[in-house]
Motif scaffolding. Structure first.
Motif, mmCIF file in Angstrom:
data_model
loop_
_atom_site.group_PDB
_atom_site.id
_atom_site.type_symbol
_atom_site.label_atom_id
_atom_site.label_comp_id
_atom_site.label_asym_id
_atom_site.label_seq_id
_atom_site.Cartn_x
_atom_site.Cartn_y
_atom_site.Cartn_z
ATOM 1 N N ARG A 17 -35.175 54.842 8.594
ATOM 2 C CA ARG A 17 -35.538 55.188 7.224
ATOM 3 C C ARG A 17 -36.772 54.395 6.792
ATOM 4 N N LEU A 18 -36.756 53.073 7.072
ATOM 5 C CA LEU A 18 -37.919 52.257 6.738
ATOM 6 C C LEU A 18 -39.137 52.656 7.572
ATOM 7 N N LEU A 19 -38.897 53.023 8.830
ATOM 8 C CA LEU A 19 -39.996 53.424 9.703
ATOM 9 C C LEU A 19 -40.644 54.716 9.203
ATOM 10 N N ARG A 20 -39.812 55.629 8.731
ATOM 11 C CA ARG A 20 -40.350 56.888 8.191
ATOM 12 C C ARG A 20 -41.200 56.618 6.947
ATOM 13 N N ILE A 21 -40.689 55.736 6.089
ATOM 14 C CA ILE A 21 -41.453 55.376 4.891
ATOM 15 C C ILE A 21 -42.775 54.711 5.283
ATOM 16 N N THR A 22 -42.721 53.833 6.308
ATOM 17 C CA THR A 22 -43.931 53.133 6.762
ATOM 18 C C THR A 22 -44.979 54.118 7.257
ATOM 19 N N TYR A 23 -44.553 55.093 8.067
ATOM 20 C CA TYR A 23 -45.495 56.093 8.572
ATOM 21 C C TYR A 23 -46.088 56.904 7.429
ATOM 22 N N LEU A 64 -68.369 50.168 -2.149
ATOM 23 C CA LEU A 64 -67.355 49.966 -1.107
ATOM 24 C C LEU A 64 -66.136 49.178 -1.601
ATOM 25 N N VAL A 65 -66.198 48.638 -2.816
ATOM 26 C CA VAL A 65 -65.112 47.761 -3.307
ATOM 27 C C VAL A 65 -63.800 48.516 -3.410
ATOM 28 N N TYR A 66 -63.794 49.609 -4.136
ATOM 29 C CA TYR A 66 -62.535 50.324 -4.349
ATOM 30 C C TYR A 66 -61.975 50.931 -3.067
ATOM 31 N N PRO A 67 -62.786 51.589 -2.230
ATOM 32 C CA PRO A 67 -62.240 52.093 -0.971
ATOM 33 C C PRO A 67 -61.667 50.986 -0.086
ATOM 34 N N THR A 68 -62.344 49.824 -0.100
ATOM 35 C CA THR A 68 -61.844 48.713 0.720
ATOM 36 C C THR A 68 -60.514 48.200 0.182
ATOM 37 N N MET A 69 -60.378 48.099 -1.147
ATOM 38 C CA MET A 69 -59.126 47.637 -1.750
ATOM 39 C C MET A 69 -57.983 48.608 -1.447
ATOM 40 N N VAL A 70 -58.274 49.898 -1.514
ATOM 41 C CA VAL A 70 -57.250 50.901 -1.191
ATOM 42 C C VAL A 70 -56.799 50.758 0.248
ATOM 43 N N LEU A 71 -57.771 50.602 1.148
ATOM 44 C CA LEU A 71 -57.451 50.463 2.567
ATOM 45 C C LEU A 71 -56.606 49.211 2.816
ATOM 46 N N LEU A 72 -57.029 48.095 2.223
ATOM 47 C CA LEU A 72 -56.286 46.841 2.423
ATOM 48 C C LEU A 72 -54.893 46.912 1.805
ATOM 49 N N PHE A 73 -54.774 47.527 0.632
ATOM 50 C CA PHE A 73 -53.469 47.619 -0.036
ATOM 51 C C PHE A 73 -52.454 48.377 0.817
ATOM 52 N N PHE A 74 -52.843 49.562 1.283
ATOM 53 C CA PHE A 74 -51.905 50.362 2.069
ATOM 54 C C PHE A 74 -51.624 49.715 3.432
ATOM 55 N N SER A 75 -52.578 49.011 3.983
ATOM 56 C CA SER A 75 -52.347 48.321 5.250
ATOM 57 C C SER A 75 -51.340 47.190 5.077
ATOM 58 N N VAL A 76 -51.485 46.443 3.990
ATOM 59 C CA VAL A 76 -50.534 45.346 3.724
ATOM 60 C C VAL A 76 -49.127 45.894 3.487
ATOM 61 N N VAL A 77 -49.023 46.981 2.699
ATOM 62 C CA VAL A 77 -47.708 47.590 2.454
ATOM 63 C C VAL A 77 -47.092 48.077 3.761
ATOM 64 N N SER A 78 -47.889 48.669 4.628
ATOM 65 C CA SER A 78 -47.393 49.142 5.918
ATOM 66 C C SER A 78 -46.885 47.984 6.776
ATOM 67 N N ILE A 79 -47.591 46.867 6.752
ATOM 68 C CA ILE A 79 -47.158 45.687 7.517
ATOM 69 C C ILE A 79 -45.823 45.161 6.980
ATOM 70 N N ILE A 80 -45.708 45.090 5.654
ATOM 71 C CA ILE A 80 -44.465 44.599 5.051
ATOM 72 C C ILE A 80 -43.281 45.482 5.444
ATOM 73 N N LYS A 103 -42.197 51.339 17.760
ATOM 74 C CA LYS A 103 -43.014 52.056 16.763
ATOM 75 C C LYS A 103 -43.433 51.129 15.634
ATOM 76 N N ALA A 104 -42.505 50.269 15.198
ATOM 77 C CA ALA A 104 -42.831 49.336 14.124
ATOM 78 C C ALA A 104 -43.903 48.343 14.575
ATOM 79 N N ASN A 105 -43.797 47.896 15.833
ATOM 80 C CA ASN A 105 -44.801 46.968 16.361
ATOM 81 C C ASN A 105 -46.175 47.623 16.463
#
Length: 387
Positions: free
Chosen positions: A356-362, A265-281, A234-236
């Motif tokens: 626990r981390l996986l639940r937070i990631t989702y 498109l600047v702010y929506p793109t930043m939001v998308l990138l921010f949450f994607s990076v946090v999810s990867i971490i 799931k994490a992968n």
């Protein structure tokens, strides 16, 4: 008050004020016992009045060093006795005799004179007494408190048996009066060791016959490993999806942000990138291995303080130590089952952290997708109204 009475009073006060409560064997009770036995042996051996007095004085001081230190206490006791008797103006030659008698009680020392043999036998008189096992229990507890380590009853009994085999009485009187009881104590100790070994053998046989125990560990550990594999999968998946989102955003959205018409498109793109990076971490954290840096020793294995069935624990062990540990587990099923239990427990802790981390990631991924979509919609309508 004579010198013996003064010595008794000094030793009683000194031990009462300075002896640790952890000293359960080498205390005033043991000292009184040795004094009594010294007087008894001196009478049987027809010692002179002067020799009886020297023996009694040495007996009172022979373990007073335990109030200061555990190892080499006889040397300290001899020094304390010397200072006391000098203050009492005792002759120097008598002080030296008392010191030599105290030092004669050092374990494994060989007594030379009759008086040294008497105090040596008196100090170990418990081996030829009916209270041998009570004294043995007190000594075991004392050593456990001093070493801060539990001593197994099997090892203690075996050590006592070896001690009885090596021990010998030096005086004729001790041999005549105490040897018979010592032999009885040895036989009783052998019987107790044999009974414990038989019970242990029966226990091992019952466990070998009960395949349900092995099945329980095997199935439970397999289930935990499967759950761990599912969590990693799931994490992968999350890691791959967010990596694709970031790649697409960088390749398609970022180049368009140079245009003034696409500034919405600047702010929506930043939001998308921010949450994607946090999810990867978070996905990486949930799958990142954590290997222990503790160096496992043989004492830790014997005391059930480590589990060498997990690679993270034995990675710093040498091959020889690891082979010894596996052989020890095979020969001691209690320790083996304890290791399996610890393995199951800590594997459960790892699974709890992963899920626990996986639940937070989702949750982060879901919130990020929703907010990003809303941001794109809001920005689009805002730019549409402006146009």
């Amino acid at each position: 008050m004579n010198l013996v009475q003064k010595s008794e009073g000094f030793v009683r006060d000194y031990l009462a004020q300075n002896l640790s409560p952890d000293i359960l064997y080498h205390n005033i009770t043991h000292t009184e016992r040795v004094v009594h036995r010294v007087v008894e042996l001196a009478q049987w051996e027809n010692c002179s009045a002067e020799d009886k007095e020297l023996l009694t004085l040495a007996a009172w001081f022979h373990d007073v060093g335990y109030a200061t230190q555990f190892e080499n206490n006889e040397i300290v006791g001899a020094q304390i006795a010397e200072e006391f008797f000098k203050s009492e103006n005792l002759a120097a030659d008598k002080i030296e005799k008392i010191k030599s008698l105290i030092l004669a009680t050092i374990p494994k020392s060989e007594p030379k004179t009759l008086l040294e043999k008497i105090i040596k036998d008196a100090d170990c008189s418990h081996v030829g007494s009916e209270y041998f096992f009570d004294v043995s229990t007190a000594l075991k507890t004392e050593l456990e408190l001093h070493q801060h380590q539990k001593i197994k009853s099997t090892e203690w009994d075996q050590g006592n048996l070896e001690f009885l085999d090596e021990h010998q009485f030096f005086t004729t009187s001790a041999k005549e009066n105490w040897q018979a009881q010592k032999d009885k104590n040895r036989l009783k100790l052998e019987e107790r060791i044999r009974e414990r070994e038989e019970k242990l053998a029966d226990k091992k046989r019952s466990r070998k016959m009960g395949r349900g125990v092995e099945t329980m560990f095997r199935v439970t550990l397999k289930n935990h490993m499967d759950l761990s594999a599912i969590a990693d999968t799931k994490a992968n998946i999350l890691l791959s999806i967010n990596a694709i989102i970031i790649s697409v955003a960088i390749a398609n959205l970022l180049p368009k942000l140079d245009s003034i018409s696409n500034t919405f498109l600047v702010y929506p793109t930043m939001v998308l990138l921010f949450f994607s990076v946090v999810s990867i971490i978070l996905s990486v954290l949930s799958t990142r291995p954590n290997v222990s840096n503790v160096h496992v020793t043989r004492e830790m294995i014997k005391n059930n303080q480590s589990n060498i069935l997990f690679f993270g624990n034995f990675n710093k062990m040498s091959l020889e130590e690891f082979e010894w540990g596996i052989e020890y587990l095979i020969e001691n099923q209690d320790t083996l089952y304890n290791s399996l239990t610890r393995d199951l427990y800590f594997l459960g802790l790892v699974l709890e952290r992963k899920y626990r981390l996986l639940r937070i990631t989702y949750n982060v991924f879901m919130i990020g997708i929703v907010l990003s979509a809303l941001a794109f919609v809001v920005s689009y309508f805002m730019i549409a109204e402006v146009s």
